[in-house]
Design a protein around this motif. Sequence first.
Motif, PDB file in Angstrom:
ATOM      1  N   ASP A 191      -0.649  -1.153   1.093  1.00 54.54           N
ATOM      2  CA  ASP A 191       0.649  -0.702   0.603  1.00 54.54           C
ATOM      3  C   ASP A 191       1.387   0.005   1.750  1.00 54.54           C
ATOM      4  OD1 ASP A 191       2.727   0.735  -0.571  1.00 54.54           O
ATOM      5  OD2 ASP A 191       1.402   1.968  -1.800  1.00 54.54           O
ATOM      6  N   SER A 192       2.660  -0.352   1.959  1.00 54.82           N
ATOM      7  CA  SER A 192       3.413   0.221   3.076  1.00 54.82           C
ATOM      8  C   SER A 192       3.492   1.743   3.016  1.00 54.82           C
ATOM      9  CB  SER A 192       4.830  -0.370   3.120  1.00 54.82           C
ATOM     10  OG  SER A 192       5.562  -0.007   1.960  1.00 54.82           O
ATOM     11  N   LYS A 193       3.435   2.306   1.808  1.00 54.19           N
ATOM     12  CA  LYS A 193       3.504   3.765   1.672  1.00 54.19           C
ATOM     13  C   LYS A 193       2.235   4.447   2.173  1.00 54.19           C
ATOM     14  CE  LYS A 193       4.460   3.438  -2.753  1.00 54.19           C
ATOM     15  NZ  LYS A 193       4.718   1.987  -2.832  1.00 54.19           N
ATOM     16  N   GLN A 194       1.167   3.650   2.332  1.00 50.56           N
ATOM     17  CA  GLN A 194      -0.113   4.197   2.783  1.00 50.56           C
ATOM     18  C   GLN A 194      -0.382   3.914   4.260  1.00 50.56           C
ATOM     19  OE1 GLN A 194      -1.796   6.069   0.609  1.00 50.56           O
ATOM     20  NE2 GLN A 194      -0.199   5.601  -0.893  1.00 50.56           N
ATOM     21  N   THR A 195       0.581   3.336   4.952  1.00 50.05           N
ATOM     22  CA  THR A 195       0.382   2.983   6.355  1.00 50.05           C
ATOM     23  C   THR A 195       1.375   3.721   7.244  1.00 50.05           C
ATOM     24  OG1 THR A 195       1.822   1.054   6.089  1.00 50.05           O
ATOM     25  CG2 THR A 195      -0.539   0.691   5.838  1.00 50.05           C
ATOM     26  N   LYS A 196       0.944   4.037   8.442  1.00 51.08           N
ATOM     27  CA  LYS A 196       1.803   4.758   9.387  1.00 51.08           C
ATOM     28  C   LYS A 196       2.782   3.795  10.050  1.00 51.08           C
ATOM     29  CE  LYS A 196      -1.647   8.311  10.319  1.00 51.08           C
ATOM     30  NZ  LYS A 196      -2.504   8.975  11.340  1.00 51.08           N
ATOM     31  N   LEU A 197       3.827   4.376  10.642  1.00 50.01           N
ATOM     32  CA  LEU A 197       4.904   3.602  11.255  1.00 50.01           C
ATOM     33  C   LEU A 197       4.384   2.584  12.261  1.00 50.01           C
ATOM     34  CD1 LEU A 197       7.901   3.038  11.901  1.00 50.01           C
ATOM     35  CD2 LEU A 197       7.831   4.983  13.474  1.00 50.01           C
ATOM     36  N   GLN A 198       3.560   3.004  13.182  1.00 50.76           N
ATOM     37  CA  GLN A 198       3.053   2.098  14.209  1.00 50.76           C
ATOM     38  C   GLN A 198       2.263   0.950  13.591  1.00 50.76           C
ATOM     39  OE1 GLN A 198       0.697   4.063  17.201  1.00 50.76           O
ATOM     40  NE2 GLN A 198       0.562   2.252  18.502  1.00 50.76           N
ATOM     41  N   THR A 199       1.472   1.263  12.568  1.00 51.32           N
ATOM     42  CA  THR A 199       0.682   0.233  11.892  1.00 51.32           C
ATOM     43  C   THR A 199       1.581  -0.733  11.144  1.00 51.32           C
ATOM     44  OG1 THR A 199      -1.150   1.801  11.641  1.00 51.32           O
ATOM     45  CG2 THR A 199      -1.201  -0.172  10.255  1.00 51.32           C
ATOM     46  N   ARG A 200       2.613  -0.211  10.481  1.00 49.93           N
ATOM     47  CA  ARG A 200       3.549  -1.085   9.760  1.00 49.93           C
ATOM     48  C   ARG A 200       4.214  -2.072  10.715  1.00 49.93           C
ATOM     49  NH1 ARG A 200       5.210   3.718   6.983  1.00 49.93           N
ATOM     50  NH2 ARG A 200       7.148   3.794   8.187  1.00 49.93           N
ATOM     51  N   ASN A 201       4.658  -1.574  11.857  1.00 45.47           N
ATOM     52  CA  ASN A 201       5.328  -2.462  12.818  1.00 45.47           C
ATOM     53  C   ASN A 201       4.376  -3.511  13.372  1.00 45.47           C
ATOM     54  OD1 ASN A 201       7.825  -1.207  12.529  1.00 45.47           O
ATOM     55  ND2 ASN A 201       7.415   0.291  14.131  1.00 45.47           N
ATOM     56  N   LEU A 202       3.129  -3.126  13.608  1.00 39.43           N
ATOM     57  CA  LEU A 202       2.122  -4.094  14.054  1.00 39.43           C
ATOM     58  C   LEU A 202       1.881  -5.143  12.977  1.00 39.43           C
ATOM     59  CD1 LEU A 202      -0.133  -5.079  15.964  1.00 39.43           C
ATOM     60  CD2 LEU A 202      -1.641  -3.372  14.889  1.00 39.43           C
TER      61      LEU A 202
ATOM     62  N   ARG B 190       3.888  -6.064  10.600  1.00 41.38           N
ATOM     63  CA  ARG B 190       5.051  -6.951  10.451  1.00 41.38           C
ATOM     64  C   ARG B 190       4.918  -8.154  11.386  1.00 41.38           C
ATOM     65  NH1 ARG B 190      11.546  -5.529  11.260  1.00 41.38           N
ATOM     66  NH2 ARG B 190      12.140  -7.603  11.983  1.00 41.38           N
ATOM     67  N   SER B 191       4.571  -7.889  12.636  1.00 41.14           N
ATOM     68  CA  SER B 191       4.421  -8.988  13.605  1.00 41.14           C
ATOM     69  C   SER B 191       3.307  -9.937  13.196  1.00 41.14           C
ATOM     70  CB  SER B 191       4.133  -8.418  15.000  1.00 41.14           C
ATOM     71  OG  SER B 191       5.204  -7.634  15.451  1.00 41.14           O
ATOM     72  N   ILE B 192       2.196  -9.382  12.733  1.00 42.81           N
ATOM     73  CA  ILE B 192       1.057 -10.213  12.317  1.00 42.81           C
ATOM     74  C   ILE B 192       1.423 -11.065  11.111  1.00 42.81           C
ATOM     75  CG2 ILE B 192      -1.267 -10.134  11.316  1.00 42.81           C
ATOM     76  CD1 ILE B 192      -1.731  -7.589  13.045  1.00 42.81           C
ATOM     77  N   ILE B 193       2.057 -10.444  10.127  1.00 42.00           N
ATOM     78  CA  ILE B 193       2.432 -11.167   8.906  1.00 42.00           C
ATOM     79  C   ILE B 193       3.395 -12.304   9.232  1.00 42.00           C
ATOM     80  CG2 ILE B 193       3.656 -10.972   6.696  1.00 42.00           C
ATOM     81  CD1 ILE B 193       2.546  -7.993   6.674  1.00 42.00           C
ATOM     82  N   GLU B 194       4.433 -12.005  10.019  1.00 42.00           N
ATOM     83  CA  GLU B 194       5.427 -13.035  10.344  1.00 42.00           C
ATOM     84  C   GLU B 194       4.800 -14.183  11.136  1.00 42.00           C
ATOM     85  OE1 GLU B 194       9.492 -10.303  10.402  1.00 42.00           O
ATOM     86  OE2 GLU B 194       8.600 -10.936  12.300  1.00 42.00           O
ATOM     87  N   LYS B 195       3.837 -13.869  11.969  1.00 41.08           N
ATOM     88  CA  LYS B 195       3.187 -14.895  12.797  1.00 41.08           C
ATOM     89  C   LYS B 195       2.197 -15.741  11.999  1.00 41.08           C
ATOM     90  CE  LYS B 195       0.075 -15.242  16.815  1.00 41.08           C
ATOM     91  NZ  LYS B 195      -1.193 -15.512  16.071  1.00 41.08           N
ATOM     92  N   ASP B 196       1.426 -15.083  11.126  1.00 42.46           N
ATOM     93  CA  ASP B 196       0.300 -15.763  10.487  1.00 42.46           C
ATOM     94  C   ASP B 196       0.564 -16.237   9.063  1.00 42.46           C
ATOM     95  OD1 ASP B 196      -1.100 -15.298  12.799  1.00 42.46           O
ATOM     96  OD2 ASP B 196      -2.248 -13.598  12.025  1.00 42.46           O
ATOM     97  N   CYS B 197       1.636 -15.796   8.438  1.00 40.57           N
ATOM     98  CA  CYS B 197       1.864 -16.192   7.049  1.00 40.57           C
ATOM     99  C   CYS B 197       2.273 -17.659   6.951  1.00 40.57           C
ATOM    100  CB  CYS B 197       2.914 -15.291   6.399  1.00 40.57           C
ATOM    101  SG  CYS B 197       4.609 -15.620   6.933  1.00 40.57           S
ATOM    102  N   THR B 198       2.130 -18.205   5.764  1.00 38.94           N
ATOM    103  CA  THR B 198       2.610 -19.558   5.505  1.00 38.94           C
ATOM    104  C   THR B 198       4.134 -19.578   5.475  1.00 38.94           C
ATOM    105  OG1 THR B 198       0.618 -20.056   4.238  1.00 38.94           O
ATOM    106  CG2 THR B 198       2.532 -21.479   3.864  1.00 38.94           C
ATOM    107  N   SER B 199       4.706 -18.550   4.850  1.00 31.70           N
ATOM    108  CA  SER B 199       6.166 -18.436   4.783  1.00 31.70           C
ATOM    109  C   SER B 199       6.534 -17.040   4.303  1.00 31.70           C
ATOM    110  CB  SER B 199       6.740 -19.488   3.826  1.00 31.70           C
ATOM    111  OG  SER B 199       8.150 -19.477   3.866  1.00 31.70           O
ATOM    112  N   PHE B 200       7.739 -16.587   4.693  1.00 28.17           N
ATOM    113  CA  PHE B 200       8.222 -15.303   4.190  1.00 28.17           C
ATOM    114  C   PHE B 200       9.740 -15.328   4.077  1.00 28.17           C
ATOM    115  CE2 PHE B 200       8.852 -14.583   8.724  1.00 28.17           C
ATOM    116  CZ  PHE B 200       9.966 -13.769   8.794  1.00 28.17           C
ATOM    117  N   GLY B 201      10.269 -14.432   3.270  1.00 27.53           N
ATOM    118  CA  GLY B 201      11.712 -14.253   3.141  1.00 27.53           C
ATOM    119  C   GLY B 201      12.011 -12.788   2.924  1.00 27.53           C
ATOM    120  N   VAL B 202      13.151 -12.330   3.422  1.00 29.34           N
ATOM    121  CA  VAL B 202      13.578 -10.940   3.258  1.00 29.34           C
ATOM    122  C   VAL B 202      15.052 -10.931   2.878  1.00 29.34           C
ATOM    123  CG1 VAL B 202      13.859  -8.681   4.352  1.00 29.34           C
ATOM    124  CG2 VAL B 202      11.924 -10.137   4.993  1.00 29.34           C
TER     125      VAL B 202
END
Length: 201
Positions: free
Chosen positions: A46-57, A59-71
Amino acid sequence: MLLPYFNNTNLNECGTDEAGRGCLAGPVTAAAVILPKGFRNELLNDSKQTKLQTRNLLRSIIEKDCTSFGVSHVFMEKIDEINILNASILGMHRAIDQLKCDPDYILVDGNKFKPYASIAHSCIIKGDGKYLSIAAASILAKTYRDAYMEKIHEEFPMYNWKQNKGYPTAEHRAAILKYGSTKYHRQSFKLLPEEQLKLEI
């Protein structure tokens, strides 16, 4: 540990979540994510349980490895027009619209949703702390919204949105009392509590 699947089948599951629902300023931002089968990441939560640096890391992993995303951002005027609940659901729908492939099933964080096309869904309270795809959506929604608030901070630095992100902190309320509201404030929200309104008069 977060669960990888809601239905333990070959369904193409999409997780969706929003950020900024309780803010006084800025959009409500929603994300939708389809993760590939077998995806794992020990940092993802959950984003509320993660620190800023971890969230940004993440984000890059999710965008790279996911099948698809939308915002999707749903802005203040629309929030004021249709209310924050409907705006949050609209944002989730718009985020799902952006997916490169249609999901077979939608996992929604929270307890309210409106059917999307003819795709089955489940609402899961605190789902961002239970399922990987919802947690991934929460990370994207939070990081994209934070980036937007940091951008508009430059236009109105007196509200310190780079720090409070538009949430109703004492500092933010005090700035509204001193400077008034802006085009980024949600006019349908109670921007100042009653005791501050009396002070203003």
